[in-house]
Motif scaffolding. Structure first.
Motif, PDB file in Angstrom:
ATOM      1  N   UNK A 111     141.431  -7.785 142.467  1.00 35.21           N
ATOM      2  CA  UNK A 111     141.645  -7.661 144.794  1.00 35.21           C
ATOM      3  C   UNK A 111     141.308  -9.204 145.243  1.00 35.21           C
ATOM      4  N   UNK A 112     141.825  -9.019 147.083  1.00 34.32           N
ATOM      5  CA  UNK A 112     142.253  -9.830 147.435  1.00 34.32           C
ATOM      6  C   UNK A 112     141.259 -10.671 147.583  1.00 34.32           C
ATOM      7  N   UNK A 113     139.729 -10.075 147.679  1.00 34.52           N
ATOM      8  CA  UNK A 113     138.344 -10.981 148.375  1.00 34.52           C
ATOM      9  C   UNK A 113     137.595 -10.128 149.216  1.00 34.52           C
ATOM     10  N   UNK A 114     136.581 -10.576 149.207  1.00 31.60           N
ATOM     11  CA  UNK A 114     135.732  -9.797 149.675  1.00 31.60           C
ATOM     12  C   UNK A 114     135.464  -9.660 150.877  1.00 31.60           C
ATOM     13  N   UNK A 115     134.120  -8.553 151.651  1.00 29.56           N
ATOM     14  CA  UNK A 115     134.231  -7.617 152.507  1.00 29.56           C
ATOM     15  C   UNK A 115     132.221  -7.824 152.552  1.00 29.56           C
ATOM     16  N   UNK A 116     132.676  -8.381 154.535  1.00 28.95           N
ATOM     17  CA  UNK A 116     131.117  -8.661 155.136  1.00 28.95           C
ATOM     18  C   UNK A 116     130.883  -7.292 155.607  1.00 28.95           C
ATOM     19  N   UNK A 174     128.288 -10.269 150.913  1.00 30.35           N
ATOM     20  CA  UNK A 174     129.173 -10.350 151.374  1.00 30.35           C
ATOM     21  C   UNK A 174     129.417  -9.784 149.564  1.00 30.35           C
ATOM     22  N   UNK A 175     130.471  -8.486 149.774  1.00 27.56           N
ATOM     23  CA  UNK A 175     130.484  -7.633 148.851  1.00 27.56           C
ATOM     24  C   UNK A 175     131.872  -7.847 147.881  1.00 27.56           C
ATOM     25  N   UNK A 176     132.257  -8.260 146.817  1.00 26.02           N
ATOM     26  CA  UNK A 176     133.995  -8.139 146.574  1.00 26.02           C
ATOM     27  C   UNK A 176     134.117  -6.846 145.580  1.00 26.02           C
ATOM     28  N   UNK A 177     134.672  -5.622 145.834  1.00 27.25           N
ATOM     29  CA  UNK A 177     135.280  -5.078 144.314  1.00 27.25           C
ATOM     30  C   UNK A 177     136.622  -5.631 144.216  1.00 27.25           C
ATOM     31  N   UNK A 178     136.204  -6.648 142.576  1.00 34.70           N
ATOM     32  CA  UNK A 178     137.193  -7.178 141.965  1.00 34.70           C
ATOM     33  C   UNK A 178     138.465  -6.397 141.312  1.00 34.70           C
ATOM     34  N   UNK A 210     130.928  -7.902 142.635  1.00 40.18           N
ATOM     35  CA  UNK A 210     130.615  -8.686 143.057  1.00 40.18           C
ATOM     36  C   UNK A 210     129.672  -8.845 144.559  1.00 40.18           C
ATOM     37  N   UNK A 211     128.228  -9.200 144.607  1.00 43.60           N
ATOM     38  CA  UNK A 211     127.782  -9.443 145.696  1.00 43.60           C
ATOM     39  C   UNK A 211     126.942 -10.657 145.661  1.00 43.60           C
ATOM     40  N   UNK A 212     126.938 -10.774 147.100  1.00 46.79           N
ATOM     41  CA  UNK A 212     126.084 -12.081 147.490  1.00 46.79           C
ATOM     42  C   UNK A 212     125.313 -12.139 149.098  1.00 46.79           C
ATOM     43  N   UNK A 213     123.655 -12.538 148.509  1.00 46.46           N
ATOM     44  CA  UNK A 213     123.409 -12.215 150.232  1.00 46.46           C
ATOM     45  C   UNK A 213     122.610 -13.497 150.274  1.00 46.46           C
ATOM     46  N   UNK A 214     122.292 -13.581 151.438  1.00 44.19           N
ATOM     47  CA  UNK A 214     121.563 -15.060 151.504  1.00 44.19           C
ATOM     48  C   UNK A 214     120.058 -14.419 152.934  1.00 44.19           C
ATOM     49  N   UNK A 215     119.461 -13.309 152.976  1.00 43.35           N
ATOM     50  CA  UNK A 215     118.363 -12.403 152.956  1.00 43.35           C
ATOM     51  C   UNK A 215     118.422 -11.834 151.966  1.00 43.35           C
ATOM     52  N   UNK A 216     116.707 -10.951 152.279  1.00 42.84           N
ATOM     53  CA  UNK A 216     116.760 -10.462 151.034  1.00 42.84           C
ATOM     54  C   UNK A 216     117.650  -8.623 152.109  1.00 42.84           C
ATOM     55  N   UNK A 217     117.705  -8.118 150.698  1.00 40.86           N
ATOM     56  CA  UNK A 217     118.509  -6.783 151.544  1.00 40.86           C
ATOM     57  C   UNK A 217     117.639  -5.762 152.536  1.00 40.86           C
ATOM     58  N   UNK A 218     116.478  -5.745 152.424  1.00 37.08           N
ATOM     59  CA  UNK A 218     115.902  -4.867 152.930  1.00 37.08           C
ATOM     60  C   UNK A 218     115.325  -5.660 154.256  1.00 37.08           C
ATOM     61  N   UNK A 219     115.733  -6.738 154.844  1.00 38.51           N
ATOM     62  CA  UNK A 219     115.303  -6.770 155.643  1.00 38.51           C
ATOM     63  C   UNK A 219     117.092  -6.498 156.897  1.00 38.51           C
TER      64      UNK A 219
END
Length: 285
Positions: free
Chosen positions: A106-111, A119-123, A148-157
């Protein structure tokens, strides 16, 4: 998921294991010191493996990652996953090879949050897969989902809860993602992709209530064309997470969908985190 729905397998490579109590308690918050290859086998026999390892057990390359004895490698057309893990609290082994053949990306990720920290990318939403396990002895083929998922803070925050759902369609897959953020706002993604990863239009599905899980009473909901859905099977029922198989209608087609419901409000509870080491042991290497 196998073609007849009797077997399923989830594999997640974590760098900075988001559900790790050890990571939450680490004052240094070093993600490379909290890695895991999470392997969950659904069906008979079932297995749950999530051994956390330190930075000495991690190797990363442009097209490969190794965490302890398990690894993933991309050759440009296929993803090969070699598994060698031991479950907990029952020490049952899962060892074998999984080969995923995405027909397109797929083209790219979603915020997912308001500030772009997650960010989440359903590749590859729908890909042929071959599973060959030596322990336990199992073989099957079916369809798989890669993201794939990328995060800069804890999910629970950032989040209070979410539900996610993915179903095969005749020409690809549908994915539904409903996020409830900690600040009270939300985001609803209703996506459809063909088998080559090209995004297609989908009629916005209607909200559909589901019963809470039996043991831990995790709230569940989804969306469907007609606002109706049934739980066919509950794979995981934990204090903060549930994974299920649903029957519903999406894109005008009757489907069987894999569904997850996550309560990060429950995950924040210190008592819940104290329970996790029983299923998530930690090793230095």
């Amino acid at each position: 998921m196998s073609r007849d729905g009797s077997q399923g397998l989830t594999i997640i490579a974590f760098i900075g294991s988001v559900f790790s109590p050890y990571y939450a308690w680490d004052l240094d918050r070093d993600p490379f010191d909290h890695c895991a290859m999470n392997v969950v086998l659904y069906g008979r026999p079932g297995r749950f493996c999530m051994t956390e390892r330190g930075r000495a057990a991690l190797s990363r390359y442009a097209a490969a990652i190794r965490i302890g004895p398990s690894a993933m490698e991309w050759d440009g057309t296929s993803l090969t996953i070699r598994i060698d893990e031991v479950g907990a609290p029952l020490p049952a082994r899962v060892r074998g090879t999984v080969r995923l053949h995405p027909p397109g990306i797929t083209d790219g990720s979603f915020t997912l949050d308001a500030i772009g920290a997650h960010r989440w990318w359903p590749m590859a939403p729908s890909s042929p897969v071959e599973v060959e396990l030596e322990e336990p002895s199992l073989r099957w083929s079916g369809t798989a989902y890669l993201d794939t998922n990328h995060g800069d803070t804890a999910l629970e925050e950032a989040f209070a809860s979410w539900t996610w759902c993915r179903a095969d369609l005749g020409d690809g897959a549908a994915i539904l993602y409903d996020v409830r953020r900690r600040d009270g706002s939300g985001q609803n993604l209703s996506l459809r992709f063909d088998r080559h990863g090209t995004r297609r239009d989908i009629r916005p599905p209607l909200a559909a209530l589901l019963p809470a899980t039996g043991l831990w009473r995790i709230p569940r909901s989804t969306r469907s064309d007609d606002g109706a859905a049934r739980v066919l099977r509950t794979f995981e029922d934990t204090p903060f997470y549930a994974r299920s198989l649903l029957a519903s209608t999406l894109g005008g087609e009757p489907v069987q969908a894999v569904h997850e419901s996550l309560s990060l409000t429950r995950f924040r509870n210190p008592l819940v985190r104290l329970m996790l080491p029983f299923r998530m042991p930690r090793r230095a290497g």
